[in-house]
Design a protein around this motif. Structure first.
Motif, PDB file in Angstrom:
ATOM      1  N   LEU A 306       0.786  -1.249   0.106  1.00 46.99           N
ATOM      2  CA  LEU A 306       0.008   0.053  -0.250  1.00 46.99           C
ATOM      3  C   LEU A 306       0.982   1.300   0.087  1.00 46.99           C
ATOM      4  N   THR A 307       1.994   1.134   0.701  1.00 48.83           N
ATOM      5  CA  THR A 307       2.898   2.343   0.669  1.00 48.83           C
ATOM      6  C   THR A 307       3.563   2.552  -0.606  1.00 48.83           C
ATOM      7  N   VAL A 308       3.926   1.360  -1.069  1.00 46.09           N
ATOM      8  CA  VAL A 308       4.620   1.415  -2.598  1.00 46.09           C
ATOM      9  C   VAL A 308       3.572   2.269  -3.431  1.00 46.09           C
ATOM     10  N   GLN A 309       2.266   1.626  -3.334  1.00 41.60           N
ATOM     11  CA  GLN A 309       1.500   2.117  -4.502  1.00 41.60           C
ATOM     12  C   GLN A 309       1.112   3.609  -4.007  1.00 41.60           C
ATOM     13  N   THR A 310       1.159   3.974  -2.980  1.00 39.86           N
ATOM     14  CA  THR A 310       0.696   5.568  -2.507  1.00 39.86           C
ATOM     15  C   THR A 310       1.944   6.382  -3.213  1.00 39.86           C
ATOM     16  N   LEU A 311       3.023   5.841  -2.784  1.00 39.86           N
ATOM     17  CA  LEU A 311       4.228   6.769  -3.451  1.00 39.86           C
ATOM     18  C   LEU A 311       4.314   6.852  -4.818  1.00 39.86           C
ATOM     19  N   LEU A 312       4.178   5.780  -5.509  1.00 37.18           N
ATOM     20  CA  LEU A 312       4.040   5.818  -7.107  1.00 37.18           C
ATOM     21  C   LEU A 312       3.051   6.821  -7.430  1.00 37.18           C
TER      22      LEU A 312
END
Length: 425
Positions: A306-312
């Motif tokens: 979820l963090t990776v997705q949000t950052l991108l």
């Protein structure tokens, strides 16, 4: 005279101290009060509760580590006073009695005053009595801590309120780490304490010895999922009071770096919504995306994808395509991350060596995904994915709010936001 040289009025070997310790161990307030009020020499007497000075016992059996020189030639000695003992244990009636007979509230033979002891234990009534009798709210202990620095849990809020009411300095740093009470509140996720200090004028961006602000400390502490709600609450408060979301510590790490390292998705979202730099680089050249990728395998229960997705979706720079082998070695157990990263490009050439980077048990555990992944070797991506890439490329760092505003069905919005599907097409 130092505590080492001090000759106590009541040494640890005395019958009085033995009986006093027994009463303290079982929480027998009546016996404690009786001993202190009737058998202690005077209200400011020095009491030695413990002493492990092995040098006083030449025949004592010593640990082998002592004999080879690891021993530091220091020993633990606990000196205290009747007032410190009763304040530490919250014996309000006894504290009142001792203060009536003019016990010194600022005496600290053991390093901490009675006020320190009362605040550390969250004993509000004792704290109020001591302050009313002129206990110094800014007195530093032997370890360089003021009473406010010892207010480290929710039960100490009443003590903290009394301390600031009686003149405790909310920006007073401790001697070792230069942390202010606001840093301490941030470290322990204490929103009510933080609000109290800010209302009394605490500097929201003051830095400690590691150049961390309270916001930086907060984002570095939220390591448990159940804690993250309280730390998010503290972050909201600090930002409301003007905290700099892009401040950096001595390693040039921003609050976003630290939140990503802990897979604190709520904090990451909040920081990005408040204009945190998604591509900030720390002293070692790591971005927030690098931080979450490095720790993802150890944070699986907190859904690091979820963090990776949000950052991108907020415009994070993508990893170098040829670095996928390294990412597979560290994140293979979180296939959602591999899927999101892979889908952030229109096409990435898959190397045969990447299969070797995935442990066999992990490969079998996520067999449908990894089979779909390696089936794309030398195969172009589908038109639907290429359209997604084109739209995301057009929106750039605004994907997180432009895509949800598109007049398309929710499942299609999720697809555009790279919601993992479990397979690659």
């Amino acid at each position: 005279m130092s505590s080492i040289d001090c000759i106590p009025d009541h040494p640890s070997s005395s019958d009085l101290v033995r009986r006093l310790k027994s009463a303290l161990d079982v929480g027998d307030e009546n016996t404690v009060m009786g001993l202190i009020c009737t058998e202690v020499q005077h209200v400011n007497a020095t009491i030695e509760l413990s002493n492990d000075d092995w040098m006083k016992e030449p025949e004592a059996h010593l640990d082998p580590l002592v004999l080879v020189g690891v021993w530091t030639l220091e020993y633990k000695r606990e000196l205290t006073t009747p007032l410190c003992i009763t304040a530490r244990n919250g014996h309000t009636a006894c504290v009142r009695h001792l203060l009536f007979w003019r016990a010194d509230p600022n005496m600290a033979p053991g390093g901490q005053s009675a006020l320190h002891e009362a605040c550390e234990g969250g004993h509000t009534d004792c704290t109020e009595l001591l302050l009313e009798h002129r206990a110094n709210p800014n007195l530093l202990s032997e370890e360089g801590l003021a009473p406010l620095h010892l207010c480290t849990n929710q039960n100490t809020l009443g003590c903290a309120k009394l301390l600031v009411k009686y003149g405790a300095m909310v920006d007073l740093p401790n001697e070792e780490t230069q942390e202010t009470p606001l840093h301490i509140a941030a470290k322990h996720g204490l929103c009510d304490h933080a609000l109290l200090y800010l209302r009394y004028g605490a500097s929201v961006d003051r830095k400690n010895s590691r150049k961390e602000t309270a916001l930086s400390v907060t984002c570095g502490q939220a390591k448990e999922q159940e804690e993250q709600g309280s730390y998010l609450q503290v972050c909201r408060l600090l930002v409301m009071y003007g905290a700099d979301v892009n401040t950096t510590d001595e390693e040039e790490k921003s609050p976003l770096h630290k939140a990503c390292k802990n897979a604190s998705h709520g904090l990451v979202q909040f920081l990005l919504q408040n204009k945190a730099d998604v591509n900030a680089i720390d002293y070692n050249g790591a971005s927030p995306l690098s931080c979450i990728l490095q720790s993802a395998a150890f944070k699986q229960q907190w859904k690091p994808h979820l963090t990776v997705q949000t950052l991108l979706n907020h415009g994070s720079q993508k990893i170098w395509p040829m670095a996928f082998g390294k990412v597979l070695r560290s994140c293979a157990s979180v296939p959602e991350i591999i899927e999101i990263l892979f889908n952030s490009y229109s096409q990435v050439p898959i190397s045969e060596q990447w299969r070797e980077a995935i442990p066999e048990e992990i490969f079998q555990m996520h067999l449908p995904f990894y089979e779909s992944f390696f089936m794309l070797t030398c195969t172009p991506r589908c038109l639907q994915h290429l359209c997604r890439f084109a739209i995301r490329n057009q929106f750039g760092s605004k994907c997180h709010y432009l895509i949800p505003s598109l007049p398309v069905p929710k499942p299609l919005q999720n697809y555009l936001l790279m919601e993992p599907e479990g397979i690659l097409l």
